[in-house]
Design a protein around this motif. Structure first.
Motif, PDB file in Angstrom:
ATOM      1  N   ARG A 186       0.875  -1.459   0.083  1.00  0.00           N
ATOM      2  CA  ARG A 186      -0.092  -0.050   0.157  1.00  0.00           C
ATOM      3  C   ARG A 186       1.037   1.230  -0.198  1.00  0.00           C
ATOM      4  O   ARG A 186       1.930   1.232   0.596  1.00  0.00           O
ATOM      5  CB  ARG A 186      -0.885   0.133   1.292  1.00  0.00           C
ATOM      6  CG  ARG A 186      -1.882  -1.109   1.304  1.00  0.00           C
ATOM      7  CD  ARG A 186      -2.981  -0.927   0.562  1.00  0.00           C
ATOM      8  NE  ARG A 186      -3.966  -2.129   0.571  1.00  0.00           N
ATOM      9  CZ  ARG A 186      -3.868  -3.393   0.330  1.00  0.00           C
ATOM     10  NH1 ARG A 186      -2.975  -3.750  -0.513  1.00  0.00           N
ATOM     11  NH2 ARG A 186      -4.794  -4.233   0.799  1.00  0.00           N
ATOM     12  N   ILE A 187       0.252   2.225  -0.491  1.00  0.00           N
ATOM     13  CA  ILE A 187       0.907   3.620  -0.428  1.00  0.00           C
ATOM     14  C   ILE A 187       0.104   4.480   0.288  1.00  0.00           C
ATOM     15  O   ILE A 187      -1.221   4.668   0.247  1.00  0.00           O
ATOM     16  CB  ILE A 187       1.454   4.331  -1.792  1.00  0.00           C
ATOM     17  CG1 ILE A 187       2.502   3.484  -2.309  1.00  0.00           C
ATOM     18  CG2 ILE A 187       1.591   5.703  -1.624  1.00  0.00           C
ATOM     19  CD1 ILE A 187       2.881   4.083  -3.912  1.00  0.00           C
TER      20      ILE A 187
ATOM     21  N   TYR B 276      -3.398   3.973  -1.238  1.00  0.00           N
ATOM     22  CA  TYR B 276      -3.458   3.428  -2.717  1.00  0.00           C
ATOM     23  C   TYR B 276      -3.070   1.765  -2.505  1.00  0.00           C
ATOM     24  O   TYR B 276      -1.915   1.630  -1.847  1.00  0.00           O
ATOM     25  CB  TYR B 276      -2.481   4.071  -3.641  1.00  0.00           C
ATOM     26  CG  TYR B 276      -2.651   5.717  -3.631  1.00  0.00           C
ATOM     27  CD1 TYR B 276      -3.411   6.205  -4.813  1.00  0.00           C
ATOM     28  CD2 TYR B 276      -2.324   6.406  -2.723  1.00  0.00           C
ATOM     29  CE1 TYR B 276      -3.852   7.460  -5.218  1.00  0.00           C
ATOM     30  CE2 TYR B 276      -2.645   7.858  -2.759  1.00  0.00           C
ATOM     31  CZ  TYR B 276      -3.335   8.343  -3.960  1.00  0.00           C
ATOM     32  OH  TYR B 276      -4.111   9.850  -3.844  1.00  0.00           O
ATOM     33  N   LYS B 277      -3.752   1.026  -3.349  1.00  0.00           N
ATOM     34  CA  LYS B 277      -3.375  -0.260  -3.340  1.00  0.00           C
ATOM     35  C   LYS B 277      -2.588  -0.642  -4.578  1.00  0.00           C
ATOM     36  O   LYS B 277      -2.894  -0.444  -5.660  1.00  0.00           O
ATOM     37  CB  LYS B 277      -4.714  -1.072  -3.242  1.00  0.00           C
ATOM     38  CG  LYS B 277      -4.329  -2.679  -3.242  1.00  0.00           C
ATOM     39  CD  LYS B 277      -5.635  -3.200  -3.212  1.00  0.00           C
ATOM     40  CE  LYS B 277      -5.627  -4.801  -3.183  1.00  0.00           C
ATOM     41  NZ  LYS B 277      -6.978  -5.393  -3.305  1.00  0.00           N
TER      42      LYS B 277
ATOM     43  N   HIS C 278      -7.509   3.937  -3.197  1.00  0.00           N
ATOM     44  CA  HIS C 278      -8.044   2.630  -2.640  1.00  0.00           C
ATOM     45  C   HIS C 278      -8.832   2.713  -1.491  1.00  0.00           C
ATOM     46  O   HIS C 278      -8.463   3.485  -0.300  1.00  0.00           O
ATOM     47  CB  HIS C 278      -6.700   1.749  -2.159  1.00  0.00           C
ATOM     48  CG  HIS C 278      -7.247   0.573  -1.443  1.00  0.00           C
ATOM     49  ND1 HIS C 278      -7.910  -0.515  -2.266  1.00  0.00           N
ATOM     50  CD2 HIS C 278      -6.984  -0.058  -0.129  1.00  0.00           C
ATOM     51  CE1 HIS C 278      -8.417  -1.552  -1.496  1.00  0.00           C
ATOM     52  NE2 HIS C 278      -7.762  -1.254  -0.219  1.00  0.00           N
ATOM     53  N   LEU C 279     -10.240   2.804  -1.820  1.00  0.00           N
ATOM     54  CA  LEU C 279     -11.186   2.883  -0.588  1.00  0.00           C
ATOM     55  C   LEU C 279     -11.435   1.661  -0.095  1.00  0.00           C
ATOM     56  O   LEU C 279     -12.182   0.703  -0.583  1.00  0.00           O
ATOM     57  CB  LEU C 279     -12.601   3.688  -1.363  1.00  0.00           C
ATOM     58  CG  LEU C 279     -12.483   4.873  -2.095  1.00  0.00           C
ATOM     59  CD1 LEU C 279     -13.533   5.352  -2.996  1.00  0.00           C
ATOM     60  CD2 LEU C 279     -11.930   6.009  -1.080  1.00  0.00           C
ATOM     61  N   SER C 280     -10.858   1.555   1.288  1.00  0.00           N
ATOM     62  CA  SER C 280     -11.383   0.318   2.001  1.00  0.00           C
ATOM     63  C   SER C 280     -12.903   0.298   2.240  1.00  0.00           C
ATOM     64  O   SER C 280     -13.441   0.980   2.815  1.00  0.00           O
ATOM     65  CB  SER C 280     -10.644   0.448   3.330  1.00  0.00           C
ATOM     66  OG  SER C 280      -9.226   0.348   3.184  1.00  0.00           O
ATOM     67  N   SER C 281     -13.347  -0.954   1.849  1.00  0.00           N
ATOM     68  CA  SER C 281     -14.721  -1.158   1.851  1.00  0.00           C
ATOM     69  C   SER C 281     -15.164  -2.529   1.771  1.00  0.00           C
ATOM     70  O   SER C 281     -14.666  -3.230   1.104  1.00  0.00           O
ATOM     71  CB  SER C 281     -15.543  -0.336   0.952  1.00  0.00           C
ATOM     72  OG  SER C 281     -16.964  -0.433   0.752  1.00  0.00           O
ATOM     73  N   GLU C 282     -16.452  -2.833   2.643  1.00  0.00           N
ATOM     74  CA  GLU C 282     -16.911  -3.864   2.381  1.00  0.00           C
ATOM     75  C   GLU C 282     -17.469  -4.066   1.077  1.00  0.00           C
ATOM     76  O   GLU C 282     -17.827  -2.972   0.521  1.00  0.00           O
ATOM     77  CB  GLU C 282     -17.581  -4.458   3.554  1.00  0.00           C
ATOM     78  CG  GLU C 282     -18.820  -3.567   3.793  1.00  0.00           C
ATOM     79  CD  GLU C 282     -19.526  -3.763   5.094  1.00  0.00           C
ATOM     80  OE1 GLU C 282     -20.263  -4.685   5.198  1.00  0.00           O
ATOM     81  OE2 GLU C 282     -19.361  -3.119   6.058  1.00  0.00           O
TER      82      GLU C 282
ATOM     83  N   VAL D 212     -22.156   1.345   1.958  1.00  0.00           N
ATOM     84  CA  VAL D 212     -20.946   0.922   2.172  1.00  0.00           C
ATOM     85  C   VAL D 212     -19.855   2.050   1.473  1.00  0.00           C
ATOM     86  O   VAL D 212     -20.372   2.995   0.687  1.00  0.00           O
ATOM     87  CB  VAL D 212     -20.653  -0.538   2.071  1.00  0.00           C
ATOM     88  CG1 VAL D 212     -21.319  -1.432   2.891  1.00  0.00           C
ATOM     89  CG2 VAL D 212     -20.712  -0.704   0.499  1.00  0.00           C
ATOM     90  N   GLY D 213     -18.666   1.884   1.821  1.00  0.00           N
ATOM     91  CA  GLY D 213     -17.647   2.914   1.142  1.00  0.00           C
ATOM     92  C   GLY D 213     -17.905   2.690  -0.347  1.00  0.00           C
ATOM     93  O   GLY D 213     -17.622   3.856  -0.950  1.00  0.00           O
TER      94      GLY D 213
END
Length: 329
Positions: A264-265, A274-275, A301-305, A320-321
């Protein structure tokens, strides 16, 4: 900690009282001095500011200096010459071998923009010795032909940076040189976390992997190869996913066991993450990821389920995100 820094600060004050009695040291508890906190815009603790010539306008911030010896050097370089002028190879060698890290600026002549940038950088990096020379003999001895900054570690040259006249940014040079206070890849732990944030590089890349896995050595070698190319631009950090004390870091990046090895950045200023698009941790994939990030092409990169299948069935929608922006805005 504040307590630690307070002790080092007092130690530096005692030493400088003998060497430079004109410099006064003071301590303010801003919980009782709210007007001063507001006037000088104090947002984090501890904060050290240096006031020059009795003026309370624009004091100089002293950031990331935590040892008494570095405080003393920082103050001395602010009130006198920031670098040693070198006239002979013997003198250069003495500086190079005196400390773990030394930085020498080799110049065609001592009065140009590059030299100004070099001297300003020296003021902000008190953790290492700085010297400069315009001696043809000294330059020839180290095979230097252009205005060049050389970083020496344990007496050996580890980096050459050619200075382009007038176009070299002081902050870029400061960032680059400060990174040599850390390893090329820094393993994240409680001790190194403070040092990591002291280096003014806002782009961090993190490799999440168990250090005892069979593939670790190969992955780590690839990571180090990429790190050498982006020194001063992106800081390379290793996070051991077997270390339970790193749990908060995994949570912050939403890293699960099935994700590792993961890259990740993080941009510290915007908190954007960012992934790396590719799964394989190869030198090519790492370089491509870093370059696309620096060029502004990397995808946020949006962490989301995942979006639930029935999110739209009921009058109250499930957000969700991944669908929040699209539905709400």
């Amino acid at each position: 900690s504040s307590q630690n820094l307070s002790e080092e600060f007092a130690k530096a004050a005692r030493q400088l009282k003998k060497e430079a009695p004109r410099i006064q040291f003071g301590k303010i508890d801003v919980t009782h001095q709210q007007d001063l906190r507001k006037e000088f815009n104090i947002r984090e603790f501890p904060t050290v500011k240096f006031f020059v010539d009795g003026s309370r306008e624009d004091p100089i911030d002293c950031k990331g200096v935590r040892q008494a010896s570095a405080f003393i050097t920082w103050v001395k370089r602010r009130t006198g010459p920031s670098t040693v002028l070198i006239n002979s190879t013997d003198q250069a060698e003495a500086i190079i071998h005196a400390d773990n890290l030394a930085v020498i600026g080799f110049f065609k002549e001592l009065h140009n923009d590059s030299m100004e940038v070099f001297c300003e950088t020296a003021r902000d990096v008190p953790e290492m010795s700085f010297g400069m020379t315009a001696s043809e003999d000294v330059c020839a001895n180290y095979s230097i032909q252009k205005n060049t900054v050389v970083v020496f570690k344990k007496g050996k040259p580890v980096h050459n940076e050619v200075l382009e006249d007038g176009r070299q940014n002081k902050l870029d040079l400061t960032r680059l040189i400060k990174t040599f206070t850390l390893d090329l890849v820094t393993e994240y732990n409680l001790e190194t976390s403070v040092k990591i944030f002291d280096v003014p590089v806002e782009n961090h890349i993190l490799l999440f992997t168990p250090t005892n896995s069979e593939t670790f050595n190969a992955i780590y070698d690839n990571y180090k190869s990429a790190a050498a190319e982006f020194r001063g631009k992106i800081m390379f950090i290793l996070v051991d996913t077997n270390e339970t004390r790193n749990g908060r870091v995994f949570e912050y990046f939403r890293i699960r066991e099935v994700d590792v090895p993961a890259v990740r950045i993080l941009n510290l200023t915007s908190d954007a993450k960012y992934k790396m698009p590719a799964d394989e941790v190869t030198v090519e994939n790492l370089k491509e990821f870093c370059q696309s990030y620096l060029n502004g092409r990397a995808k946020l990169h949006l962490s989301s389920e995942e979006i639930p299948e029935d999110w739209d069935k009921m009058p109250v929608k499930v957000l969700v995100g991944k669908n929040f922006n699209r539905i709400v805005f």
